[in-house]
Design a protein around this motif. Sequence first.
Motif, short mmCIF file in Angstrom:
data_model
loop_
_atom_site.label_atom_id
_atom_site.label_comp_id
_atom_site.label_asym_id
_atom_site.label_seq_id
_atom_site.Cartn_x
_atom_site.Cartn_y
_atom_site.Cartn_z
N LEU A 1 36.78 -10.68 35.45
CA LEU A 1 37.75 -11.70 35.41
C LEU A 1 39.40 -11.68 35.28
CD1 LEU A 1 36.14 -14.53 33.27
CD2 LEU A 1 36.69 -14.63 35.59
N ASN B 1 42.39 -12.49 37.50
CA ASN B 1 43.56 -13.32 37.29
C ASN B 1 44.71 -12.28 37.81
OD1 ASN B 1 42.48 -15.43 36.18
ND2 ASN B 1 42.00 -14.40 34.43
N LYS C 1 47.70 -13.40 40.34
CA LYS C 1 49.00 -13.33 39.80
C LYS C 1 50.27 -12.29 40.55
CE LYS C 1 49.08 -14.73 34.84
NZ LYS C 1 48.87 -14.37 33.54
N ASN D 1 45.91 -12.78 47.95
CA ASN D 1 44.75 -14.00 48.07
C ASN D 1 43.47 -13.77 48.29
OD1 ASN D 1 46.98 -15.84 48.24
ND2 ASN D 1 46.78 -16.20 50.43
N LEU D 2 42.39 -14.29 47.36
CA LEU D 2 40.84 -13.79 47.67
C LEU D 2 40.30 -15.20 47.89
CD1 LEU D 2 40.68 -12.07 44.00
CD2 LEU D 2 40.93 -11.11 46.14
N TRP D 3 39.06 -14.97 48.47
CA TRP D 3 38.18 -16.18 48.84
C TRP D 3 36.84 -15.54 48.82
CZ3 TRP D 3 41.18 -13.71 52.67
CH2 TRP D 3 40.69 -13.19 53.75
N ASP D 4 35.96 -16.81 48.89
CA ASP D 4 34.47 -16.50 48.70
C ASP D 4 34.05 -15.84 47.42
OD1 ASP D 4 34.04 -18.23 50.70
OD2 ASP D 4 33.61 -16.67 52.32
N ILE D 5 34.63 -16.13 46.34
CA ILE D 5 34.63 -15.19 45.11
C ILE D 5 33.09 -15.76 44.66
CG2 ILE D 5 35.41 -14.57 42.89
CD1 ILE D 5 38.08 -15.54 43.88
N THR D 6 32.12 -14.77 44.34
CA THR D 6 30.97 -15.00 43.68
C THR D 6 30.33 -14.09 42.84
OG1 THR D 6 29.82 -14.27 45.79
CG2 THR D 6 29.77 -16.43 45.77
N LYS D 7 29.56 -14.39 41.85
CA LYS D 7 29.38 -13.54 40.79
C LYS D 7 27.88 -13.54 40.94
CE LYS D 7 30.73 -12.14 36.18
NZ LYS D 7 31.23 -12.64 35.13
N ARG E 1 46.73 -21.08 35.41
CA ARG E 1 47.23 -20.02 35.15
C ARG E 1 46.28 -18.64 34.90
NH1 ARG E 1 49.97 -22.23 29.76
NH2 ARG E 1 50.28 -19.84 29.09
N LYS E 2 44.94 -19.11 34.64
CA LYS E 2 44.19 -18.04 34.39
C LYS E 2 42.74 -18.42 34.55
CE LYS E 2 43.65 -14.42 31.00
NZ LYS E 2 44.08 -13.90 29.67
N ILE E 3 41.95 -17.59 34.74
CA ILE E 3 40.27 -17.94 34.96
C ILE E 3 39.70 -17.53 33.62
CG2 ILE E 3 38.25 -17.71 36.16
CD1 ILE E 3 39.97 -17.69 38.95
N LEU E 4 39.20 -18.27 32.98
CA LEU E 4 38.79 -17.83 31.59
C LEU E 4 37.37 -17.41 31.58
CD1 LEU E 4 40.47 -20.61 29.14
CD2 LEU E 4 41.08 -18.19 29.84
N GLU E 5 36.48 -18.13 32.38
CA GLU E 5 35.17 -17.77 32.54
C GLU E 5 34.61 -18.15 33.78
OE1 GLU E 5 33.13 -19.83 29.07
OE2 GLU E 5 31.38 -19.57 29.97
N TYR E 6 33.73 -17.53 34.41
CA TYR E 6 33.46 -17.53 35.78
C TYR E 6 31.80 -17.32 36.00
CZ TYR E 6 33.18 -17.30 40.85
OH TYR E 6 33.03 -17.43 42.16
N LYS F 1 31.35 -21.66 43.15
CA LYS F 1 32.00 -20.64 43.58
C LYS F 1 33.24 -20.74 43.73
CE LYS F 1 31.20 -19.78 48.38
NZ LYS F 1 30.41 -19.01 49.27
N ILE F 2 34.14 -19.92 43.59
CA ILE F 2 35.73 -20.00 43.93
C ILE F 2 35.82 -19.60 45.47
CG2 ILE F 2 37.84 -19.21 43.60
CD1 ILE F 2 37.20 -18.84 40.73
N LEU G 1 41.34 -18.31 46.26
CA LEU G 1 42.16 -18.15 45.22
C LEU G 1 43.55 -17.82 45.80
CD1 LEU G 1 42.54 -18.12 41.89
CD2 LEU G 1 41.52 -15.74 42.30
#
Lengths: 386, 89
Positions: free
Chosen positions: A22, A26, A30, A34-40, B40-45, B67-68, B71
């Motif tokens: 994570l 972040n 910052k 740029n990121l996209w299609d973020i999956t976990k 500002r921040k992603i705390l949990e994903y 899902k994101i 970003l």
Amino acid sequence: MLKLIRWIFGYIIFTIEGKNSLNFINSSSKSGINLWDITKIDKILFARSASSEYENLLKTAKLNNLKLKIIERRGFPFFCLERKNRKGLAVGLILFLLIIQILSLYIWNINVNDLKNINKNEIISAAEKFGIRKGTLKKTIDAQLVNQKIMSEIPDIAWISVNIDGCGANISVKEKIETPEIISSESLPRAMKASKDGQVVHIETYKGNPVISAGDAVITGQILINSDSNIPNDEKACADGKVWAKTFYNITERVSLKKTIKEKTGKENQIYKLWLLGKEIPINFWVKPNENWEKSEINNFFKIKNFEIPFSFKKEIYTEINEVQIQITPEEALSCAESLAKSKLFEEINNKEVLSQEYETKLENDEAFFIIHLRCMENIAVPENS
Amino acid sequence: MPKEKHKLLNSLFTASVKLACVSSHIEINNNREARIEGCRKILEYGELKIKILLKSTSVVFAGRNLKIKCLTSDALLIEGFIKSVEFFN
């Protein structure tokens, strides 16, 4: 659109393994990545980013003690990189673009709007005569000049417009509306004469004086109606009218009992040709040895939704023919002569009233004759000067 | 008088900028998509829960297949079946 832009510039699909995945997301966001299609999935983070950001991503991953692994590279730069050794493909692509570019400079087809009285082919052949044909370079066409030339060539056109639309030449034509002919007394003949031998039945005189009467027999060229003036060389003197007379016709058709027919020997040769923008390119060669070969053509035009592509495949079939003489029966010859004579009869009785018709058949010197004796009623008066 | 007016205008401008900095903007399309600006921040994903720290508060999107999708530095797009949105101060 966004997908296309990403594909053009190229992007990577990567995984992040570690405890602080994570933090990686972040800190990369910052730092403007740029990121996209973020999956976990389980503890592995999958994401995509522009290929140009790879170094920054790697730095961020290292800072966060994470392991970055590229799974796949996608997009145009990688597509080219993978195929950099396949020069033929690049040459093919360049050739393809070049051919498309070159072909787009020429006229592929000519379209004419629907017309009532003028034949479309007449317009197309006139356009071809003045420089608009399949395979003409578009920039050499002077549409205004062609418009004027076609209009002077075909007098029945009221208005014409040649528009070059893409690779097609669209010819819009408006036909002239026929105006009725005004007959002035000056254009009338000075006398009416007989166009055929016959027996006069009745006379309709519009102008002038008739010189014959009903029941008279007249011969071709005889004056029927004279001018209405007694003054010699009178310019205003004229004659007009109709003279109805009984006329006689004999329609004879003969057919020989010996008939020559063309018989196929079974020998056949085919020549294939490519047709591109009005030019023929032969694929195979064959020379016709003598005149006993009949030619037939098959043209396969390629079309995309009624749009003709300037490329076709032409097949010429040459078949050997032998002329053979056969003997037909008198009945067959007579029926053949009859059908010929009757078809001629239809042409002959144009604007005539048929009073009676008699048939006569005979066989003479290996020939069958079919004769139709026709009695008609028709107007035999024609202008003297015709 | 013009100096006072200038001071007043300046203070008003600073206040509005501060307000813009502290506010976040959330836009939800049906229950399938949420756009968050000013994060500002992603705390949990995770697939079931995404927790985001905004400028003055934090928000939790709960649902499934979350899902994101995209970003950037201060905005993100969440896709999936959103069941609830909860704010924490």
